[in-house]
Design a protein around this motif. Structure first.
Motif, PDB file in Angstrom:
ATOM      1  N   PHE A  57       9.064 -10.142 109.514  1.00  0.00           N
ATOM      2  CA  PHE A  57       7.295 -10.697 109.848  1.00  0.00           C
ATOM      3  C   PHE A  57       6.220 -10.544 110.303  1.00  0.00           C
ATOM      4  O   PHE A  57       5.795  -9.297 110.901  1.00  0.00           O
ATOM      5  N   ARG A  58       6.981 -11.076 111.877  1.00  0.00           N
ATOM      6  CA  ARG A  58       6.169 -10.519 113.005  1.00  0.00           C
ATOM      7  C   ARG A  58       5.891  -9.704 113.378  1.00  0.00           C
ATOM      8  O   ARG A  58       5.292  -8.727 113.955  1.00  0.00           O
ATOM      9  N   SER A  59       7.545  -9.134 113.558  1.00  0.00           N
ATOM     10  CA  SER A  59       7.153  -7.108 113.889  1.00  0.00           C
ATOM     11  C   SER A  59       6.746  -6.033 113.251  1.00  0.00           C
ATOM     12  O   SER A  59       6.207  -5.489 113.047  1.00  0.00           O
ATOM     13  N   ASN A  60       5.929  -6.638 111.974  1.00  0.00           N
ATOM     14  CA  ASN A  60       5.509  -5.875 111.380  1.00  0.00           C
ATOM     15  C   ASN A  60       3.915  -6.103 111.003  1.00  0.00           C
ATOM     16  O   ASN A  60       3.086  -6.546 110.093  1.00  0.00           O
ATOM     17  N   SER A  61       3.974  -7.448 112.158  1.00  0.00           N
ATOM     18  CA  SER A  61       2.712  -7.312 112.310  1.00  0.00           C
ATOM     19  C   SER A  61       2.040  -8.637 111.046  1.00  0.00           C
ATOM     20  O   SER A  61       0.401  -8.222 110.041  1.00  0.00           O
ATOM     21  N   ILE A  62       3.105  -9.025 110.584  1.00  0.00           N
ATOM     22  CA  ILE A  62       2.134 -10.285 108.957  1.00  0.00           C
ATOM     23  C   ILE A  62       2.593 -11.085 109.048  1.00  0.00           C
ATOM     24  O   ILE A  62       3.715 -11.646 109.788  1.00  0.00           O
ATOM     25  N   ARG A  63       1.651 -12.092 109.550  1.00  0.00           N
ATOM     26  CA  ARG A  63       1.197 -13.646 109.290  1.00  0.00           C
ATOM     27  C   ARG A  63       0.900 -14.351 108.174  1.00  0.00           C
ATOM     28  O   ARG A  63       1.418 -14.358 107.768  1.00  0.00           O
ATOM     29  N   ILE A  64       2.766 -15.034 108.653  1.00  0.00           N
ATOM     30  CA  ILE A  64       3.477 -15.904 107.986  1.00  0.00           C
ATOM     31  C   ILE A  64       3.716 -17.187 108.950  1.00  0.00           C
ATOM     32  O   ILE A  64       5.091 -16.837 109.647  1.00  0.00           O
ATOM     33  N   SER A  65       3.706 -18.409 107.984  1.00  0.00           N
ATOM     34  CA  SER A  65       4.070 -19.282 108.342  1.00  0.00           C
ATOM     35  C   SER A  65       6.070 -19.696 108.143  1.00  0.00           C
ATOM     36  O   SER A  65       6.211 -19.234 107.339  1.00  0.00           O
ATOM     37  N   PRO A  66       6.707 -20.126 108.959  1.00  0.00           N
ATOM     38  CA  PRO A  66       7.557 -20.758 109.103  1.00  0.00           C
ATOM     39  C   PRO A  66       8.010 -21.547 108.043  1.00  0.00           C
ATOM     40  O   PRO A  66       9.153 -21.505 107.222  1.00  0.00           O
ATOM     41  N   ALA A  67       6.978 -22.672 107.910  1.00  0.00           N
ATOM     42  CA  ALA A  67       7.086 -23.621 106.399  1.00  0.00           C
ATOM     43  C   ALA A  67       6.612 -22.785 105.256  1.00  0.00           C
ATOM     44  O   ALA A  67       7.883 -22.883 104.699  1.00  0.00           O
ATOM     45  N   SER A  68       6.627 -21.596 104.878  1.00  0.00           N
ATOM     46  CA  SER A  68       5.945 -20.978 103.824  1.00  0.00           C
ATOM     47  C   SER A  68       7.154 -19.888 103.197  1.00  0.00           C
ATOM     48  O   SER A  68       7.990 -19.921 102.799  1.00  0.00           O
ATOM     49  N   ILE A  69       8.290 -19.978 104.614  1.00  0.00           N
ATOM     50  CA  ILE A  69       9.329 -19.135 104.810  1.00  0.00           C
ATOM     51  C   ILE A  69      10.312 -19.842 104.283  1.00  0.00           C
ATOM     52  O   ILE A  69      10.486 -19.574 102.710  1.00  0.00           O
ATOM     53  N   TYR A  70      10.326 -21.118 104.740  1.00  0.00           N
ATOM     54  CA  TYR A  70      11.539 -22.203 103.940  1.00  0.00           C
ATOM     55  C   TYR A  70      11.042 -22.688 102.735  1.00  0.00           C
ATOM     56  O   TYR A  70      11.934 -22.476 101.718  1.00  0.00           O
ATOM     57  N   GLN A  71       9.754 -22.613 102.161  1.00  0.00           N
ATOM     58  CA  GLN A  71       9.306 -23.810 101.181  1.00  0.00           C
ATOM     59  C   GLN A  71      10.212 -22.274 100.280  1.00  0.00           C
ATOM     60  O   GLN A  71      10.132 -22.676  98.382  1.00  0.00           O
ATOM     61  N   ILE A  72       9.582 -21.070 100.169  1.00  0.00           N
ATOM     62  CA  ILE A  72       9.887 -20.142  99.403  1.00  0.00           C
ATOM     63  C   ILE A  72      11.131 -19.515  99.385  1.00  0.00           C
ATOM     64  O   ILE A  72      11.775 -19.586  98.027  1.00  0.00           O
ATOM     65  N   LEU A  73      12.001 -19.286 100.221  1.00  0.00           N
ATOM     66  CA  LEU A  73      13.240 -19.798 100.218  1.00  0.00           C
ATOM     67  C   LEU A  73      14.102 -20.598  99.115  1.00  0.00           C
ATOM     68  O   LEU A  73      14.670 -20.388  98.058  1.00  0.00           O
ATOM     69  N   ASP A  74      12.896 -21.819  99.738  1.00  0.00           N
ATOM     70  CA  ASP A  74      13.428 -23.145  98.626  1.00  0.00           C
ATOM     71  C   ASP A  74      13.034 -22.589  96.786  1.00  0.00           C
ATOM     72  O   ASP A  74      14.672 -23.288  96.198  1.00  0.00           O
ATOM     73  N   TRP A  75      12.025 -22.338  97.210  1.00  0.00           N
ATOM     74  CA  TRP A  75      11.918 -22.502  95.202  1.00  0.00           C
ATOM     75  C   TRP A  75      13.040 -20.976  95.085  1.00  0.00           C
ATOM     76  O   TRP A  75      13.973 -20.956  93.862  1.00  0.00           O
ATOM     77  N   MET A  76      13.655 -19.660  95.549  1.00  0.00           N
ATOM     78  CA  MET A  76      14.299 -19.197  95.122  1.00  0.00           C
ATOM     79  C   MET A  76      15.377 -19.416  95.238  1.00  0.00           C
ATOM     80  O   MET A  76      16.114 -19.220  93.801  1.00  0.00           O
ATOM     81  N   VAL A  77      15.825 -20.733  95.459  1.00  0.00           N
ATOM     82  CA  VAL A  77      17.415 -21.112  95.558  1.00  0.00           C
ATOM     83  C   VAL A  77      17.117 -22.277  94.453  1.00  0.00           C
ATOM     84  O   VAL A  77      18.298 -22.089  93.335  1.00  0.00           O
ATOM     85  N   LYS A  78      16.242 -22.857  94.376  1.00  0.00           N
ATOM     86  CA  LYS A  78      16.125 -23.619  93.006  1.00  0.00           C
ATOM     87  C   LYS A  78      15.861 -23.022  91.438  1.00  0.00           C
ATOM     88  O   LYS A  78      16.265 -23.266  90.947  1.00  0.00           O
ATOM     89  N   ILE A  79      15.443 -21.598  91.598  1.00  0.00           N
ATOM     90  CA  ILE A  79      15.424 -21.000  90.802  1.00  0.00           C
ATOM     91  C   ILE A  79      16.636 -20.110  90.015  1.00  0.00           C
ATOM     92  O   ILE A  79      16.997 -19.536  88.930  1.00  0.00           O
TER      93      ILE A  79
END
Length: 89
Positions: free
Chosen positions: A45-67
């Motif tokens: 994300f950083r190398s593509n200049s997209i702003r997202i926090s590491p916490a958001s990435i972890y939350q989204i990955l956890d959601w994808m694991v859950k479903i």
């Protein structure tokens, strides 16, 4: 089928909000050959200049694991590796 399309279908069928960040994480995970740790995704994300926090990435990955779209496996250095489930690739 692409993981992002599966997520869109899942959200629509359950009347959930399908955020752009969820789809971006799915696309970046797909781009990383279907497996990566959260730090690798964050750096993509950083190398593509997209702003997202590491916490958001972890939350989204956890959601994808859950479903059930992504599996969490223990990796090196106490980091988890996230893999797209085989039937979703």
């Amino acid at each position: 089928m692409l993981l992002s399309k599966e997520i869109v279908a899942y959200c629509e069928s359950r009347k959930l909000r399908c955020t752009a960040k969820r789809l971006m994480v799915a696309d970046f995970l797909q781009e990383a050959n279907g497996q990566a740790d959260a730090d690798v995704l964050y750096m993509m994300f950083r190398s593509n200049s997209i702003r997202i926090s590491p916490a958001s990435i972890y939350q989204i990955l956890d959601w994808m694991v859950k479903i059930g779209f992504v599996e969490r496996m223990p990796g090196n250095d106490r980091k988890n590796i996230y893999c797209i489930k085989k039937y979703n690739v």
